[in-house]
Design an enzyme around this catalytic site. Sequence first.
Site, PDB file in Angstrom:
ATOM      1  N   ASP A  85      46.486  41.969  43.864  1.00  0.00           N
ATOM      2  CA  ASP A  85      46.231  41.219  43.330  1.00  0.00           C
ATOM      3  C   ASP A  85      46.074  39.892  43.284  1.00  0.00           C
ATOM      4  O   ASP A  85      48.116  40.491  43.138  1.00  0.00           O
ATOM      5  CB  ASP A  85      45.299  41.699  41.751  1.00  0.00           C
ATOM      6  CG  ASP A  85      44.233  41.977  41.807  1.00  0.00           C
ATOM      7  OD1 ASP A  85      44.047  43.346  42.489  1.00  0.00           O
ATOM      8  OD2 ASP A  85      44.147  42.822  40.400  1.00  0.00           O
ATOM      9  N   ASP A  86      46.080  38.678  43.765  1.00  0.00           N
ATOM     10  CA  ASP A  86      46.677  37.538  43.058  1.00  0.00           C
ATOM     11  C   ASP A  86      47.517  36.754  44.549  1.00  0.00           C
ATOM     12  O   ASP A  86      47.516  36.142  44.040  1.00  0.00           O
ATOM     13  CB  ASP A  86      47.640  36.851  42.409  1.00  0.00           C
ATOM     14  CG  ASP A  86      47.448  37.640  41.079  1.00  0.00           C
ATOM     15  OD1 ASP A  86      45.674  37.963  40.629  1.00  0.00           O
ATOM     16  OD2 ASP A  86      48.244  37.687  40.155  1.00  0.00           O
TER      17      ASP A  86
ATOM     18  N   HIS B 298      42.086  32.164  39.346  1.00  0.00           N
ATOM     19  CA  HIS B 298      42.128  33.250  38.798  1.00  0.00           C
ATOM     20  C   HIS B 298      42.234  32.417  37.403  1.00  0.00           C
ATOM     21  O   HIS B 298      43.318  33.183  36.389  1.00  0.00           O
ATOM     22  CB  HIS B 298      43.727  33.595  38.956  1.00  0.00           C
ATOM     23  CG  HIS B 298      44.612  34.649  38.544  1.00  0.00           C
ATOM     24  ND1 HIS B 298      45.216  35.076  37.338  1.00  0.00           N
ATOM     25  CD2 HIS B 298      44.264  35.912  39.194  1.00  0.00           C
ATOM     26  CE1 HIS B 298      45.376  36.324  36.825  1.00  0.00           C
ATOM     27  NE2 HIS B 298      45.203  37.219  37.970  1.00  0.00           N
TER      28      HIS B 298
ATOM     29  N   HIS C  49      50.355  43.900  42.010  1.00  0.00           N
ATOM     30  CA  HIS C  49      50.677  42.492  42.577  1.00  0.00           C
ATOM     31  C   HIS C  49      50.737  42.574  44.072  1.00  0.00           C
ATOM     32  O   HIS C  49      52.692  42.560  43.776  1.00  0.00           O
ATOM     33  CB  HIS C  49      50.620  41.143  42.064  1.00  0.00           C
ATOM     34  CG  HIS C  49      50.025  41.162  39.914  1.00  0.00           C
ATOM     35  ND1 HIS C  49      50.003  42.745  39.315  1.00  0.00           N
ATOM     36  CD2 HIS C  49      48.338  41.258  40.085  1.00  0.00           C
ATOM     37  CE1 HIS C  49      48.892  42.576  38.157  1.00  0.00           C
ATOM     38  NE2 HIS C  49      48.593  41.515  38.890  1.00  0.00           N
TER      39      HIS C  49
ATOM     40  N   HIS D  46      38.892  37.404  43.954  1.00  0.00           N
ATOM     41  CA  HIS D  46      39.477  37.640  42.896  1.00  0.00           C
ATOM     42  C   HIS D  46      39.483  36.551  42.118  1.00  0.00           C
ATOM     43  O   HIS D  46      40.640  35.604  41.338  1.00  0.00           O
ATOM     44  CB  HIS D  46      41.081  37.708  42.881  1.00  0.00           C
ATOM     45  CG  HIS D  46      41.631  38.030  41.738  1.00  0.00           C
ATOM     46  ND1 HIS D  46      41.080  39.667  40.760  1.00  0.00           N
ATOM     47  CD2 HIS D  46      43.050  38.248  41.089  1.00  0.00           C
ATOM     48  CE1 HIS D  46      42.470  39.439  39.950  1.00  0.00           C
ATOM     49  NE2 HIS D  46      43.447  39.021  39.915  1.00  0.00           N
TER      50      HIS D  46
ATOM     51  N   TYR E 193      42.721  39.421  34.865  1.00  0.00           N
ATOM     52  CA  TYR E 193      43.384  39.848  33.550  1.00  0.00           C
ATOM     53  C   TYR E 193      42.318  40.735  32.974  1.00  0.00           C
ATOM     54  O   TYR E 193      42.361  41.110  32.513  1.00  0.00           O
ATOM     55  CB  TYR E 193      43.311  39.256  32.320  1.00  0.00           C
ATOM     56  CG  TYR E 193      43.809  37.590  32.492  1.00  0.00           C
ATOM     57  CD1 TYR E 193      45.508  37.636  33.135  1.00  0.00           C
ATOM     58  CD2 TYR E 193      43.541  35.958  33.072  1.00  0.00           C
ATOM     59  CE1 TYR E 193      45.613  36.599  33.764  1.00  0.00           C
ATOM     60  CE2 TYR E 193      43.936  35.330  33.925  1.00  0.00           C
ATOM     61  CZ  TYR E 193      45.238  35.138  33.738  1.00  0.00           C
ATOM     62  OH  TYR E 193      45.732  34.386  34.468  1.00  0.00           O
TER      63      TYR E 193
END
Length: 223
Positions: free
Chosen positions: A36-37, A90, A180, A86, A127
């Site tokens: 992710d991210d 965020h 991540h 995503h 999250y």
Amino acid sequence: MVIHALLAVTLAMTSLPAQAKTVDCARVKCLALTFDDGPGATTPTLLKTLDKAGAKATFFLVGKQVELRPKVARQVLAQGHAIGNHTYSHASLTPLPDGQILDELKTTQSAIQQATGLRPKMFRPPYGDTDDRVLELAGEAGLAQVMWTGTTLDWQLRDTKKIKAAVLRLAKRNGVILMHDTVPATVKAMPEILKELKKRGYHLVTVPTLLRGKRLQAGVSYP
């Protein structure tokens, strides 16, 4: 940019079906590593590591980051990895009004499509903050929700040995592990992680491959 995007899509189309033909998760032990991210500064290093190991993964991209690093987003797709949404900033989605949630999702869809030529079919809530309303709105945006069976908490650990231990502890057949690609320690730990997972008999595949080719349904949560 259009030429690069078309090239990325063409390469991805030649890579993904090949994996689907050679890896049958009904017959072999599969595991989906998800990141992710990104795309971030350390994503290209991770892509090299995955490519060297012949491993496929799933990347849930942040819209703002895609706009900053469109070339890296194209590289993710070109190497046969799966891409998901995503959100754009965020943001935690559950406190937001409907319109803002849809904006977070749809703006990211556009950013990814502009960079890569691909419009994602799946998203992951930042999250893990989600509920029935978020899922319903994601369905309106044409997105399935993809969660996980285990999270490494690598953003908190930030230690290669601890991250490796977490992945190996969480690994199980048909599992989906959250990491991540923006955490340098995760990227640094990945060569050893991949080596050990392969030693344990895992085939490292994308989420769509893990689902055995089943079409992801908008508004439905997986796994």
